[in-house]
Design an enzyme around this catalytic site. Structure first.
Site, mmCIF file in Angstrom:
data_model
loop_
_atom_site.group_PDB
_atom_site.id
_atom_site.type_symbol
_atom_site.label_atom_id
_atom_site.label_comp_id
_atom_site.label_asym_id
_atom_site.label_seq_id
_atom_site.Cartn_x
_atom_site.Cartn_y
_atom_site.Cartn_z
ATOM 1 C CE LYS A 100 36.145 -117.625 -30.929
ATOM 2 N NZ LYS A 100 36.366 -119.037 -31.145
ATOM 3 N N GLY A 149 39.016 -126.277 -42.652
ATOM 4 C CA GLY A 149 38.505 -126.575 -43.982
ATOM 5 C C GLY A 149 38.598 -128.057 -44.301
#
EC number: 1.1.1.8
Lengths: 344, 344
Positions: A207, A17
Site C-alpha cells: 500500500k 506497540g
C-alpha cells in the site's frame, strides 16, 4: 484437567506497540480463564531525561516517549531484557520496527516455549538475496512457531483515542487466530479473520507504494477521477503481485480492512503520500524531503518500491506492473511525475 | 455484402451528456467504417438569454448552459424533437436525469429501429410498487432493446478537461459492449467491460448512500481509520445488496472503476458527502441544507437511502444492513449522527 493460561509478551514498545499494550492489558483481565493477568512488554532501553524508559513506564504506567498522555493498564510490565520478557510466554506479539527483527529473532531462537504462538504487526516485506520473504514467514521459520499477522487501517493515535477502527487478522491456524482475536479485539477495534497470511501481509507493505502514486496525483493537482483510478489500479497491482508470489491469496482479502480500507486511509493521510506530494510539487528529491520533513522517521514506500522492482526485474515482469514501475522510476530514476499518468 | 454503419443518438444534453457528446463526436470520426459521422443529441429545448438552446449549440458548437467553454465537435447536431433525434439511429445513449426516463421511454416506444442497441449512463435505481428495478432493465423492457450500462469515477468536468479517468461498461451482449467501448473510449477515458449489468448499475446508485455516511464521519471529525472503515463497510453492503436481488453479480465488479474508484471519489468530493457533513456539523435538516447549499440540484443519496430502506423493510432484511439503515435513520428519523458509528 488443569488448564494452563496463556502468558502474553509484547515485543516492541513504540507508538503502535504501546497502543496494543493498552488493549491487551485490558483484554486479559476480561478473560481471566484464558490469559494470565500480568503482561510483559519488551522495551528497548533508553534514557528519557536521564531516567530509564522501563522505570518510567513501570512507575507511571505511561510510555512518555512513544505514547504520551495515555495510561497503560497496571498489569503491563516493561522489561528491558528480551529473554526475560519472553520467559514462560505462550503468546508473542511482534510489533517492532522492521530493521530490528533479525537481531531480535537471533536472540530469541531456541529460547522460547516450544508451544508458543506468534503474531506479527510489522508492516513491510523482506528481500533476501533478491527474493521476496514475508516477515511472518521469517518469524515462523526462525522460531519454529505458528505466526499470524494483523494489518488494517490502524493509525495508532486514533485507536489510542478509542475511535472506531477495523483490522484484519491473517492466519494459517484457525484456533490460534481465534485466540489472538480474543486478545486484541475491542468494541472500537473490530477484527475479522481470514485464512490468507500472504495476502494480508503484502497489503500492509505494498500500500505504501500506491500511496506514493496517490501523493504524486495530489502534487500534480490531478482530479478526483484520476486519483481514484490510481488507487484502484494500485490495488489491482497489489493483488496481482501477491498472487504471483504466493498460492492461496484470496480476492476477499483485498475487500478487508487490510486491503481497501488501509489503502484509502494511507492514500489520504500518511507520510508516503505527503512526501510524494511535496516531490511532485517542488521537484526536490525524496531523500531531501525525507530528511527535512520527517523528523528522523523513515519512508517505507520508497524502500518497498525498490525491493518490489528488484524482484520483478529478476523475474522479467516489470512491464506487467505499470504503476509500481512508474513509482520506482519517479523515485529512483528521476523520471517526471507526469509520466506516471501517461503510463497507466 | 454491404455494411450499414451505426448511427448514434445521445439522449440528453446536461453536463455529462455534453462531455460524452464531445467524446462521441471525435470517436465516430476515428472509425468511419463503423459509425456514421453525424451524431444527434436530443436537447430538451429551453431559452438561454432569449435564444433557443439547440440553436445556440448548433451555431456555436457549445452547450453554453451545461458545458460552457468547451467546444463540441462540429458533427454533433442538437435536436429538440425526441422522435426526430432517434430516426434511423442504431445506437442510443441514455444520459438524462432519472426523473425524465419514464416520459422519454413512453415517447420512444415503438418508434425506434428494431435492431437498435442502448446504453444507460443514468445513475439511480427505480422503485416501483415497492420493488427494485434497474433503469437499464426498464429501458430494455420498454423498448425491447439490449441495454448496457456505463458507470465509474467520472466527474464530468474533469473528463471535459481530458484528465485521466476510468469507467466500467456492464453488458449482457458482448458484441454490443465492444461496439459501445469503441464509441466511448479515449486514451484519457479508459473503459473496461464486465458481464454484470446489475452489479455495475447498483454501484452507481448505492455509492451515494455510502457517501452520506462518509460525510457524517467528516462532520463528526472522525479519524481516518473510521472513515476508511465506513467506506469499506459501505462497499460490503453494496455488494451484499446487489447479490440479494440479482443473480450473476460478480466480486470483480466491485474492484472496477464503478465500484471502489467511484466510491472513493464520491466519498471525498461530491454533494452527498458535503450535505451530510454539514448536517453532522450544524444539525440542520437535509431538506434545508439541500435547499440552501445545492443551487437547485437534488440529492440522490437521500432518495436512494429511502428507496433501499423500503425494499429491505418489505423483505425484513433491514438488520442485515446496519450502515444503509443508519443513514436512513439519520436522514429521515432524526437519529443522531453519532449513532451511526455505534451501530457498525
Amino acid at each position: 484437567m488443569s488448564i494452563v493460561r496463556e502468558k502474553v509478551t509484547i515485543i516492541g514498545s513504540g507508538n503502535w506497540g504501546s497502543v496494543i499494550a493498552k488493549i491487551i492489558g485490558n483484554n486479559v483481565r476480561k478473560y481471566p480463564a484464558v490469559f494470565q493477568e500480568s503482561v510483559n512488554m519488551y522495551v528497548f532501553e533508553e534514557l528519557v531525561q536521564g531516567k530509564k524508559l522501563t522505570e518510567i513506564i513501570n512507575e507511571t504506567q505511561e510510555n512518555v516517549k512513544y505514547l504520551p498522555n495515555v495510561k497503560l493498564p497496571s498489569n503491563i510490565y516493561a522489561e528491558p531484557d528480551l529473554l526475560k520478557s519472553v520467559k514462560d510466554s505462550s503468546l508473542l506479539i511482534f510489533v517492532l520496527p522492521h530493521q530490528f527483527i533479525d537481531g531480535t529473532l537471533k536472540t530469541l531462537k531456541g529460547n522460547i516455549k516450544s508451544d508458543a504462538k506468534a503474531i506479527s504487526l510489522i508492516k513491510g516485506v523482506d528481500v533476501r538475496k533478491g527474493g521476496l520473504d514475508l516477515i511472518s514467514h521469517v518469524i515462523s521459520r526462525e522460531l519454529e512457531v505458528d505466526t499470524s499477522v494483523l494489518m488494517g487501517a490502524n493509525i495508532a493515535s486514533e485507536i489510542a483515542k478509542e475511535e472506531f477502527s477495523e483490522s484484519t487478522l491473517g492466519y494459517k491456524n484457525k484456533d490460534n487466530a481465534e485466540l489472538f482475536k480474543l486478545l486484541l479485539e475491542t468494541p472500537y477495534f473490530k477484527i475479522s479473520t481470514i485464512n490468507d497470511i500472504a495476502g494480508v501481509e503484502l497489503c500492509g507493505a505494498l500500500k505504501n507504494v500506491v500511496a506514493i502514486a496517490a501523493g504524486i496525483c495530489d502534487g500534480l493537482n490531478a482530479g478526483q477521477n484520476t486519483k481514484a483510478a490510481v488507487i484502484r489500479i494500485g490495488l489491482m497491482e497489489m493483488k496481482k503481485f501477491a498472487r504471483l508470489f504466493y498460492d492461496g491469496v484470496r480476492d476477499e482479502t483485498f475487500f478487508e480492512s487490510c486491503g481497501i480500507a488501509d489503502l484509502i486511509a494511507t492514500c489520504q493521510g500518511g507520510r508516503n503520500r505527503k512526501i510524494a506530494e511535496a516531490h511532485a510539487f517542488t521537484g526536490k528529491s525524496f531523500a531531501e524531503l525525507e530528511e527535512t520533513m520527517l523528523n528522523g522517521q523513515k519512508l517505507q514506500g520508497t524502500l518497498t518500491a525498490m525491493e518490489v522492482h528488484q524482484i520483478l526485474e529478476k523475474k522479467d515482469l516489470v512491464d506487467q506492473f505499470p504503476l509500481f514501475n512508474s513509482v520506482y522510476e519517479v523515485v529512483f530514476k528521476d523520471v517526471k511525475c507526469s509520466q506516471l499518468l501517461h503510463k497507466l
